[in-house]
Design a protein around this motif. Structure first.
Motif, PDB file in Angstrom:
ATOM      1  N   MET A   1       0.659  -1.335   0.255  1.00 44.48           N
ATOM      2  CA  MET A   1      -0.240  -0.058   0.048  1.00 44.48           C
ATOM      3  C   MET A   1       1.052   1.385  -0.018  1.00 44.48           C
ATOM      4  SD  MET A   1      -3.296  -1.167   2.730  1.00 44.48           S
ATOM      5  CE  MET A   1      -1.500  -1.506   3.960  1.00 44.48           C
ATOM      6  N   ARG A   2       0.310   2.429  -0.672  1.00 44.33           N
ATOM      7  CA  ARG A   2       1.479   3.298  -0.641  1.00 44.33           C
ATOM      8  C   ARG A   2       0.800   4.577  -1.096  1.00 44.33           C
ATOM      9  NH1 ARG A   2       5.932   0.293  -4.838  1.00 44.33           N
ATOM     10  NH2 ARG A   2       6.696  -0.699  -2.893  1.00 44.33           N
ATOM     11  N   VAL A   3       1.633   6.051  -0.345  1.00 49.35           N
ATOM     12  CA  VAL A   3       1.004   6.943  -1.008  1.00 49.35           C
ATOM     13  C   VAL A   3       2.120   8.073  -1.282  1.00 49.35           C
ATOM     14  CG1 VAL A   3       1.852   7.430   1.121  1.00 49.35           C
ATOM     15  CG2 VAL A   3      -0.281   9.350   0.054  1.00 49.35           C
ATOM     16  N   LYS A   4       1.468   8.467  -2.543  1.00 45.62           N
ATOM     17  CA  LYS A   4       2.483   9.421  -3.069  1.00 45.62           C
ATOM     18  C   LYS A   4       2.475  11.088  -3.406  1.00 45.62           C
ATOM     19  CE  LYS A   4       3.724  11.070  -8.394  1.00 45.62           C
ATOM     20  NZ  LYS A   4       3.773  10.656  -9.536  1.00 45.62           N
ATOM     21  N   ILE A   5       3.267  11.814  -2.904  1.00 45.19           N
ATOM     22  CA  ILE A   5       3.126  12.743  -2.060  1.00 45.19           C
ATOM     23  C   ILE A   5       4.303  13.828  -3.405  1.00 45.19           C
ATOM     24  CG2 ILE A   5       3.050  14.966  -0.112  1.00 45.19           C
ATOM     25  CD1 ILE A   5       2.960  13.009   1.567  1.00 45.19           C
ATOM     26  N   SER A   6       3.464  14.865  -3.271  1.00 42.62           N
ATOM     27  CA  SER A   6       4.703  15.454  -4.108  1.00 42.62           C
ATOM     28  C   SER A   6       4.777  17.248  -4.174  1.00 42.62           C
ATOM     29  CB  SER A   6       3.734  15.673  -5.968  1.00 42.62           C
ATOM     30  OG  SER A   6       2.900  14.385  -6.629  1.00 42.62           O
ATOM     31  N   MET A   7       5.305  17.912  -4.613  1.00 42.11           N
ATOM     32  CA  MET A   7       6.071  18.526  -3.717  1.00 42.11           C
ATOM     33  C   MET A   7       7.028  19.770  -4.709  1.00 42.11           C
ATOM     34  SD  MET A   7       7.054  17.155   0.122  1.00 42.11           S
ATOM     35  CE  MET A   7       7.468  16.042  -0.311  1.00 42.11           C
ATOM     36  N   PHE A   8       6.537  21.282  -4.804  1.00 41.61           N
ATOM     37  CA  PHE A   8       7.149  21.925  -5.835  1.00 41.61           C
ATOM     38  C   PHE A   8       6.928  23.103  -4.393  1.00 41.61           C
ATOM     39  CE2 PHE A   8       4.248  20.138  -8.182  1.00 41.61           C
ATOM     40  CZ  PHE A   8       5.334  20.151  -9.610  1.00 41.61           C
ATOM     41  N   PRO A   9       8.368  23.899  -5.408  1.00 43.47           N
ATOM     42  CA  PRO A   9       8.989  25.158  -3.860  1.00 43.47           C
ATOM     43  C   PRO A   9       7.338  26.234  -3.940  1.00 43.47           C
ATOM     44  CG  PRO A   9      10.000  25.070  -5.906  1.00 43.47           C
ATOM     45  CD  PRO A   9       9.527  23.671  -5.823  1.00 43.47           C
ATOM     46  N   ARG A  10       7.598  27.070  -3.467  1.00 44.97           N
ATOM     47  CA  ARG A  10       6.171  27.974  -3.091  1.00 44.97           C
ATOM     48  C   ARG A  10       6.630  28.698  -3.993  1.00 44.97           C
ATOM     49  NH1 ARG A  10       2.732  29.199   0.656  1.00 44.97           N
ATOM     50  NH2 ARG A  10       3.623  28.023   1.545  1.00 44.97           N
ATOM     51  N   GLU A  11       7.301  29.151  -5.057  1.00 44.09           N
ATOM     52  CA  GLU A  11       8.118  30.073  -5.839  1.00 44.09           C
ATOM     53  C   GLU A  11       8.701  29.487  -6.929  1.00 44.09           C
ATOM     54  OE1 GLU A  11       8.456  34.293  -5.395  1.00 44.09           O
ATOM     55  OE2 GLU A  11       7.422  34.109  -3.479  1.00 44.09           O
ATOM     56  N   ASP A  12       8.115  29.694  -8.515  1.00 43.71           N
ATOM     57  CA  ASP A  12       8.251  28.234  -9.184  1.00 43.71           C
ATOM     58  C   ASP A  12       9.736  29.545  -9.306  1.00 43.71           C
ATOM     59  OD1 ASP A  12       8.319  27.331 -11.343  1.00 43.71           O
ATOM     60  OD2 ASP A  12       7.061  28.054 -12.650  1.00 43.71           O
ATOM     61  N   THR A  13      10.981  28.651  -9.086  1.00 42.35           N
ATOM     62  CA  THR A  13      12.021  29.570  -9.676  1.00 42.35           C
ATOM     63  C   THR A  13      12.775  27.965 -10.813  1.00 42.35           C
ATOM     64  OG1 THR A  13      13.220  27.791  -8.059  1.00 42.35           O
ATOM     65  CG2 THR A  13      12.896  30.592  -7.735  1.00 42.35           C
ATOM     66  N   GLY A  14      12.025  27.307 -11.299  1.00 41.57           N
ATOM     67  CA  GLY A  14      12.952  26.759 -12.468  1.00 41.57           C
ATOM     68  C   GLY A  14      13.206  25.335 -12.229  1.00 41.57           C
TER      69      GLY A  14
ATOM     70  N   THR B   1      21.501  20.128  -8.120  1.00 43.22           N
ATOM     71  CA  THR B   1      20.654  20.852  -9.277  1.00 43.22           C
ATOM     72  C   THR B   1      19.573  20.140  -9.284  1.00 43.22           C
ATOM     73  OG1 THR B   1      21.919  22.718  -9.173  1.00 43.22           O
ATOM     74  CG2 THR B   1      20.532  22.873 -10.629  1.00 43.22           C
ATOM     75  N   VAL B   2      18.227  19.970  -9.030  1.00 49.12           N
ATOM     76  CA  VAL B   2      17.015  19.270  -9.829  1.00 49.12           C
ATOM     77  C   VAL B   2      16.047  20.575 -10.002  1.00 49.12           C
ATOM     78  CG1 VAL B   2      17.493  17.212  -7.997  1.00 49.12           C
ATOM     79  CG2 VAL B   2      15.614  19.213  -7.598  1.00 49.12           C
TER      80      VAL B   2
ATOM     81  N   ALA C   1       6.298  21.841   4.153  1.00 49.47           N
ATOM     82  CA  ALA C   1       6.490  20.866   4.645  1.00 49.47           C
ATOM     83  C   ALA C   1       7.929  20.093   5.129  1.00 49.47           C
ATOM     84  CB  ALA C   1       6.393  19.514   3.481  1.00 49.47           C
ATOM     85  N   VAL C   2       9.266  19.838   4.240  1.00 47.28           N
ATOM     86  CA  VAL C   2      10.126  20.002   3.992  1.00 47.28           C
ATOM     87  C   VAL C   2      10.968  20.950   2.706  1.00 47.28           C
ATOM     88  CG1 VAL C   2      10.231  18.184   2.500  1.00 47.28           C
ATOM     89  CG2 VAL C   2      11.790  17.891   4.416  1.00 47.28           C
ATOM     90  N   LEU C   3      12.154  21.182   3.564  1.00 48.39           N
ATOM     91  CA  LEU C   3      12.973  22.022   2.420  1.00 48.39           C
ATOM     92  C   LEU C   3      13.178  23.236   1.397  1.00 48.39           C
ATOM     93  CD1 LEU C   3      15.008  18.520   0.987  1.00 48.39           C
ATOM     94  CD2 LEU C   3      15.721  20.454   2.920  1.00 48.39           C
ATOM     95  N   GLY C   4      11.894  23.843   2.279  1.00 45.78           N
ATOM     96  CA  GLY C   4      11.473  25.147   1.584  1.00 45.78           C
ATOM     97  C   GLY C   4      10.185  24.630   0.888  1.00 45.78           C
ATOM     98  N   LEU C   5       9.895  22.973   0.782  1.00 50.19           N
ATOM     99  CA  LEU C   5       8.421  23.137  -0.661  1.00 50.19           C
ATOM    100  C   LEU C   5       7.471  22.270   0.466  1.00 50.19           C
ATOM    101  CD1 LEU C   5      11.278  19.668  -1.661  1.00 50.19           C
ATOM    102  CD2 LEU C   5      10.689  21.289  -2.786  1.00 50.19           C
ATOM    103  N   VAL C   6       6.776  23.146  -0.368  1.00 48.88           N
ATOM    104  CA  VAL C   6       5.114  22.641  -0.355  1.00 48.88           C
ATOM    105  C   VAL C   6       4.305  21.139  -0.575  1.00 48.88           C
ATOM    106  CG1 VAL C   6       2.521  24.350  -0.905  1.00 48.88           C
ATOM    107  CG2 VAL C   6       5.046  25.476  -0.416  1.00 48.88           C
ATOM    108  N   ILE C   7       3.779  21.162  -0.217  1.00 46.54           N
ATOM    109  CA  ILE C   7       2.883  19.850  -0.862  1.00 46.54           C
ATOM    110  C   ILE C   7       1.217  20.147  -1.444  1.00 46.54           C
ATOM    111  CG2 ILE C   7       1.404  17.785  -0.136  1.00 46.54           C
ATOM    112  CD1 ILE C   7       2.442  17.857   2.455  1.00 46.54           C
ATOM    113  N   ASP C   8       1.925  19.871  -2.684  1.00 47.89           N
ATOM    114  CA  ASP C   8       0.954  19.893  -4.104  1.00 47.89           C
ATOM    115  C   ASP C   8      -0.264  18.889  -4.060  1.00 47.89           C
ATOM    116  OD1 ASP C   8       0.363  21.801  -6.211  1.00 47.89           O
ATOM    117  OD2 ASP C   8       0.720  19.877  -7.451  1.00 47.89           O
TER     118      ASP C   8
END
Length: 242
Positions: free
Chosen positions: A1-14, A73-74, A105-112
């Motif tokens: 059983m698995r859950v996938k959590i996608s995260m992005f920085p609040r500001e879109d810096t590429g 760099t990712v 949530a973590v490392l400045g990333l926001v759960i999307d």
């Protein structure tokens, strides 16, 4: 059983810069997800034993790795997948992640997004697993690098037995400790090295072919291969079963 959590920085810096020692931050993230569940008590123990889960972190694309600064760099998203065989544990993680959507949530990333992945029931005795990240196997002489197949098979079964017995005793999971798997010699594995808590770990990467009862193979799919699963190592995906 698995859950996938996608995260992005609040500001879109590429692109974003992330430490090569990133797993320690996601260990803390996992603890936070479990904070209001009965499973959090394991973190208060001096020797909590084996984790009843495995997680994996991946990136949209890795553009560059700088070994001097130990950063990479990712391109987002940063994806966190949590896997377990315990329904109540998965439900707790899902509920916590959903409540956290839109927040840092973590490392400045926001759960999307929070996505419950389709349930995968293994029914065959032969499975081709892919290790999308790194797995850690320990033997008497130290950590294995995947070259010695006999030692690796012994380590897989040793970790399987001890972890299965522990999870059965403390979490009531299905006991599979007396059963073993066989490792096919045509597994394509290679040595990896990971930065972890300020040091380095020898790891194994690639594709591993295992034969065993579907119950045992399901256990490895749900809880991961090898040791340090609760630290982000050993997560596997099924390529094929027959």
């Amino acid at each position: 059983m698995r859950v996938k959590i996608s995260m992005f920085p609040r500001e879109d810096t590429g692109v974003i810069n992330i430490s090569l020692d990133f797993r320690r931050h996601f260990i803390s993230f996992t603890k936070t997800l479990l904070q209001f569940t009965p499973f959090f008590s394991r973190f208060d123990e001096t020797r909590p034993g084996y984790s009843p889960y495995v997680f994996h972190v991946s990136f949209g694309k890795i553009h560059n790795i700088d070994f001097t600064s130990k950063t990479m760099t990712v391109r987002p998203p940063v994806t966190y997948i949590f896997s377990t065989g315990i329904p109540d544990l998965l439900a707790g993680v899902c509920n916590a992640a959903i409540a956290w959507k839109g927040k840092e949530a973590v490392l400045g990333l926001v759960i999307d997004k929070v996505e419950l992945l389709p349930f995968r029931q293994l029914r065959k005795c032969h499975v081709h697993f892919r290790i999308p990240g790194h797995a850690v196997f320990r033997a008497r002489e130290g950590y294995l690098d995947g070259r010695n197949m006999a030692a690796l098979e012994e380590a897989v079964n040793c970790h399987l037995a001890t972890r299965s017995e522990f999870l059965s005793r403390y979490y009531g999971t299905y006991p599979v400790a007396k059963e073993k798997v066989r490792l096919a010699c045509d597994s394509v594995l290679k040595k990896g090295v990971c930065y972890h808590y300020g040091g380095t770990l020898t790891t194994v990467r690639g594709d591993i072919y295992l034969t065993g009862s579907p119950v045992v193979l399901q256990f490895l799919y749900d809880y991961g291969l090898g040791v340090r699963a609760g630290q982000g190592f050993g997560y596997v995906e099924v390529v094929q079963e027959w």
